[in-house]
Design a protein around this motif. Structure first.
Motif, PDB file in Angstrom:
ATOM      1  N   GLN A  48      74.326  15.549  35.451  1.00  0.00           N
ATOM      2  CA  GLN A  48      73.615  16.714  34.949  1.00  0.00           C
ATOM      3  C   GLN A  48      72.452  16.323  34.040  1.00  0.00           C
ATOM      4  O   GLN A  48      71.403  16.977  34.049  1.00  0.00           O
ATOM      5  N   VAL A  49      72.619  15.269  33.253  1.00  0.00           N
ATOM      6  CA  VAL A  49      71.526  14.802  32.382  1.00  0.00           C
ATOM      7  C   VAL A  49      70.347  14.325  33.227  1.00  0.00           C
ATOM      8  O   VAL A  49      69.188  14.652  32.947  1.00  0.00           O
ATOM      9  N   ILE A  50      70.636  13.551  34.277  1.00  0.00           N
ATOM     10  CA  ILE A  50      69.570  13.085  35.174  1.00  0.00           C
ATOM     11  C   ILE A  50      68.877  14.268  35.829  1.00  0.00           C
ATOM     12  O   ILE A  50      67.637  14.324  35.912  1.00  0.00           O
ATOM     13  N   ASP A  51      69.655  15.233  36.294  1.00  0.00           N
ATOM     14  CA  ASP A  51      69.095  16.434  36.916  1.00  0.00           C
ATOM     15  C   ASP A  51      68.214  17.193  35.931  1.00  0.00           C
ATOM     16  O   ASP A  51      67.102  17.626  36.275  1.00  0.00           O
ATOM     17  N   PHE A  52      68.697  17.347  34.697  1.00  0.00           N
ATOM     18  CA  PHE A  52      67.939  18.086  33.679  1.00  0.00           C
ATOM     19  C   PHE A  52      66.618  17.381  33.370  1.00  0.00           C
ATOM     20  O   PHE A  52      65.558  18.024  33.319  1.00  0.00           O
ATOM     21  N   LEU A  53      66.670  16.072  33.162  1.00  0.00           N
ATOM     22  CA  LEU A  53      65.457  15.321  32.823  1.00  0.00           C
ATOM     23  C   LEU A  53      64.455  15.338  33.969  1.00  0.00           C
ATOM     24  O   LEU A  53      63.247  15.511  33.754  1.00  0.00           O
ATOM     25  N   TYR A  54      64.939  15.167  35.179  1.00  0.00           N
ATOM     26  CA  TYR A  54      64.048  15.156  36.344  1.00  0.00           C
ATOM     27  C   TYR A  54      63.404  16.526  36.547  1.00  0.00           C
ATOM     28  O   TYR A  54      62.204  16.632  36.835  1.00  0.00           O
ATOM     29  N   THR A  55      64.200  17.576  36.401  1.00  0.00           N
ATOM     30  CA  THR A  55      63.674  18.928  36.605  1.00  0.00           C
ATOM     31  C   THR A  55      62.668  19.301  35.534  1.00  0.00           C
ATOM     32  O   THR A  55      61.602  19.858  35.829  1.00  0.00           O
ATOM     33  N   THR A  56      62.981  19.010  34.279  1.00  0.00           N
ATOM     34  CA  THR A  56      62.053  19.342  33.193  1.00  0.00           C
ATOM     35  C   THR A  56      60.768  18.519  33.263  1.00  0.00           C
ATOM     36  O   THR A  56      59.728  18.942  32.763  1.00  0.00           O
ATOM     37  N   ALA A  57      60.841  17.344  33.877  1.00  0.00           N
ATOM     38  CA  ALA A  57      59.643  16.509  34.019  1.00  0.00           C
ATOM     39  C   ALA A  57      58.721  17.018  35.118  1.00  0.00           C
ATOM     40  O   ALA A  57      57.523  16.718  35.126  1.00  0.00           O
ATOM     41  N   ASN A  58      59.270  17.811  36.047  1.00  0.00           N
ATOM     42  CA  ASN A  58      58.483  18.257  37.198  1.00  0.00           C
ATOM     43  C   ASN A  58      58.162  19.749  37.194  1.00  0.00           C
ATOM     44  O   ASN A  58      57.387  20.206  38.044  1.00  0.00           O
ATOM     45  N   PHE A  59      58.748  20.484  36.268  1.00  0.00           N
ATOM     46  CA  PHE A  59      58.462  21.918  36.176  1.00  0.00           C
ATOM     47  C   PHE A  59      58.113  22.284  34.736  1.00  0.00           C
ATOM     48  O   PHE A  59      58.608  21.662  33.798  1.00  0.00           O
ATOM     49  N   LYS A  60      57.287  23.285  34.586  1.00  0.00           N
ATOM     50  CA  LYS A  60      56.886  23.710  33.252  1.00  0.00           C
ATOM     51  C   LYS A  60      58.051  24.373  32.533  1.00  0.00           C
ATOM     52  O   LYS A  60      58.805  25.142  33.120  1.00  0.00           O
ATOM     53  N   TRP A  61      58.161  24.078  31.234  1.00  0.00           N
ATOM     54  CA  TRP A  61      59.293  24.571  30.451  1.00  0.00           C
ATOM     55  C   TRP A  61      59.386  26.101  30.400  1.00  0.00           C
ATOM     56  O   TRP A  61      60.493  26.636  30.508  1.00  0.00           O
ATOM     57  N   PRO A  62      58.250  26.840  30.240  1.00  0.00           N
ATOM     58  CA  PRO A  62      58.361  28.322  30.236  1.00  0.00           C
ATOM     59  C   PRO A  62      59.002  28.868  31.507  1.00  0.00           C
ATOM     60  O   PRO A  62      59.772  29.830  31.461  1.00  0.00           O
ATOM     61  N   LEU A  63      58.700  28.242  32.648  1.00  0.00           N
ATOM     62  CA  LEU A  63      59.301  28.682  33.901  1.00  0.00           C
ATOM     63  C   LEU A  63      60.805  28.428  33.899  1.00  0.00           C
ATOM     64  O   LEU A  63      61.594  29.281  34.323  1.00  0.00           O
ATOM     65  N   MET A 100      62.686  28.183  31.252  1.00  0.00           N
ATOM     66  CA  MET A 100      63.283  29.099  30.272  1.00  0.00           C
ATOM     67  C   MET A 100      63.487  30.484  30.889  1.00  0.00           C
ATOM     68  O   MET A 100      64.473  31.159  30.602  1.00  0.00           O
ATOM     69  N   GLU A 101      62.545  30.885  31.719  1.00  0.00           N
ATOM     70  CA  GLU A 101      62.640  32.199  32.370  1.00  0.00           C
ATOM     71  C   GLU A 101      63.898  32.302  33.224  1.00  0.00           C
ATOM     72  O   GLU A 101      64.524  33.368  33.318  1.00  0.00           O
ATOM     73  N   TYR A 102      64.286  31.183  33.840  1.00  0.00           N
ATOM     74  CA  TYR A 102      65.466  31.160  34.690  1.00  0.00           C
ATOM     75  C   TYR A 102      66.687  30.570  33.991  1.00  0.00           C
ATOM     76  O   TYR A 102      67.679  30.254  34.641  1.00  0.00           O
ATOM     77  N   SER A 103      66.606  30.423  32.655  1.00  0.00           N
ATOM     78  CA  SER A 103      67.732  29.920  31.838  1.00  0.00           C
ATOM     79  C   SER A 103      68.284  28.614  32.401  1.00  0.00           C
ATOM     80  O   SER A 103      69.490  28.462  32.594  1.00  0.00           O
ATOM     81  N   PHE A 104      67.369  27.674  32.649  1.00  0.00           N
ATOM     82  CA  PHE A 104      67.781  26.442  33.310  1.00  0.00           C
ATOM     83  C   PHE A 104      68.759  25.622  32.461  1.00  0.00           C
ATOM     84  O   PHE A 104      69.668  24.981  32.996  1.00  0.00           O
ATOM     85  N   GLY A 105      68.582  25.647  31.136  1.00  0.00           N
ATOM     86  CA  GLY A 105      69.498  24.914  30.272  1.00  0.00           C
ATOM     87  C   GLY A 105      70.919  25.420  30.405  1.00  0.00           C
ATOM     88  O   GLY A 105      71.872  24.629  30.524  1.00  0.00           O
ATOM     89  N   LEU A 106      71.078  26.747  30.396  1.00  0.00           N
ATOM     90  CA  LEU A 106      72.406  27.343  30.549  1.00  0.00           C
ATOM     91  C   LEU A 106      72.947  27.086  31.948  1.00  0.00           C
ATOM     92  O   LEU A 106      74.148  26.828  32.126  1.00  0.00           O
ATOM     93  N   TYR A 107      72.064  27.144  32.935  1.00  0.00           N
ATOM     94  CA  TYR A 107      72.478  26.840  34.309  1.00  0.00           C
ATOM     95  C   TYR A 107      73.060  25.428  34.405  1.00  0.00           C
ATOM     96  O   TYR A 107      74.101  25.207  35.045  1.00  0.00           O
ATOM     97  N   THR A 108      72.405  24.469  33.742  1.00  0.00           N
ATOM     98  CA  THR A 108      72.861  23.077  33.777  1.00  0.00           C
ATOM     99  C   THR A 108      74.271  22.948  33.217  1.00  0.00           C
ATOM    100  O   THR A 108      75.104  22.214  33.752  1.00  0.00           O
ATOM    101  N   ILE A 109      74.550  23.686  32.139  1.00  0.00           N
ATOM    102  CA  ILE A 109      75.873  23.638  31.517  1.00  0.00           C
ATOM    103  C   ILE A 109      76.930  24.258  32.425  1.00  0.00           C
ATOM    104  O   ILE A 109      78.000  23.671  32.665  1.00  0.00           O
TER     105      ILE A 109
END
Length: 201
Positions: free
Chosen positions: A68-83, A85-94
């Protein structure tokens, strides 16, 4: 997509089959091999089995956290954070991580059940991989409509995509917990009846 495709980092094939192999190998290598002597050390079969199950749960947790950490880092590196946040990606990862941990715990328990039943480590590992591959085929080609545990891996994505509500997430987690408990009890009963001395030979 990384999170709902058949193939890819979080794809159906990877989560059900590819990642199962390193997890099972890790679980195998951290387990005690000399069962007879370990049971003597722990005092009872129950205590020994509980210790082994804790190791497997720890392996599933660590494996999933790394994933999940690798997925989170890779996704945040390739997509803008506001986007994100709009889809609650942090909560989704958990949430996806919690469901994945339960899935790999179930997989580990099934491996232990098969191993104690047929008394062959490698064969049990291959059978467990085979069962997960069968799940992949059944889900990919929509062969079964009923629940199988592999389907739970994409419930988090469905929730954060708006395709199901919070109750589905809670129900999925509770069902996975109950199924894990049932597998543990079956595992415990089989191990209690296992001929350890003959197995060691």
């Amino acid at each position: 997509s990384l999170h709902d495709s058949v193939n890819g980092y979080n794809g159906l094939l990877e989560m059900l089959f590819v990642y199962t192999l390193p997890f099972l190998l890790g679980s195998y290598y951290i387990s005690d091999k000399q069962v007879f002597f370990r049971v003597v050390r722990y005092g009872t079969r129950r205590k020994y089995k509980q210790a082994e199950t804790k190791k497997m749960i720890l392996a599933a947790t660590i494996f999933t956290i790394i994933h999940q950490v690798i997925d989170f880092l890779y996704t945040t590196a390739n997509f803008k954070w506001p986007l994100l946040m709009e889809y609650s990606f942090g909560l989704y990862t958990i949430v996806a991580g919690v469901i994945a941990v339960l899935f790999y715990i179930q997989t580990g328990l099934i491996y232990q059940i098969i191993r104690d039943w047929i008394k062959k480590d490698l064969a049990a590992l291959l059978i467990t991989l085979g069962l997960n591959f069968v799940q992949y085929v059944l889900i990919k080609y929509s062969i079964v409509k009923c629940w199988i545990m592999g389907k739970d891996l994409f419930v988090a994505f469905d929730f954060f995509s708006g395709n199901c509500d919070l109750y589905v997430i809670l129900f999925t987690i509770i069902r996975s917990l109950l199924f894990s408990i049932c597998l543990y009890l079956i595992n415990q009963v089989l191990f209690e009846k296992k001929d350890i001395i003959r197995y060691e030979k």
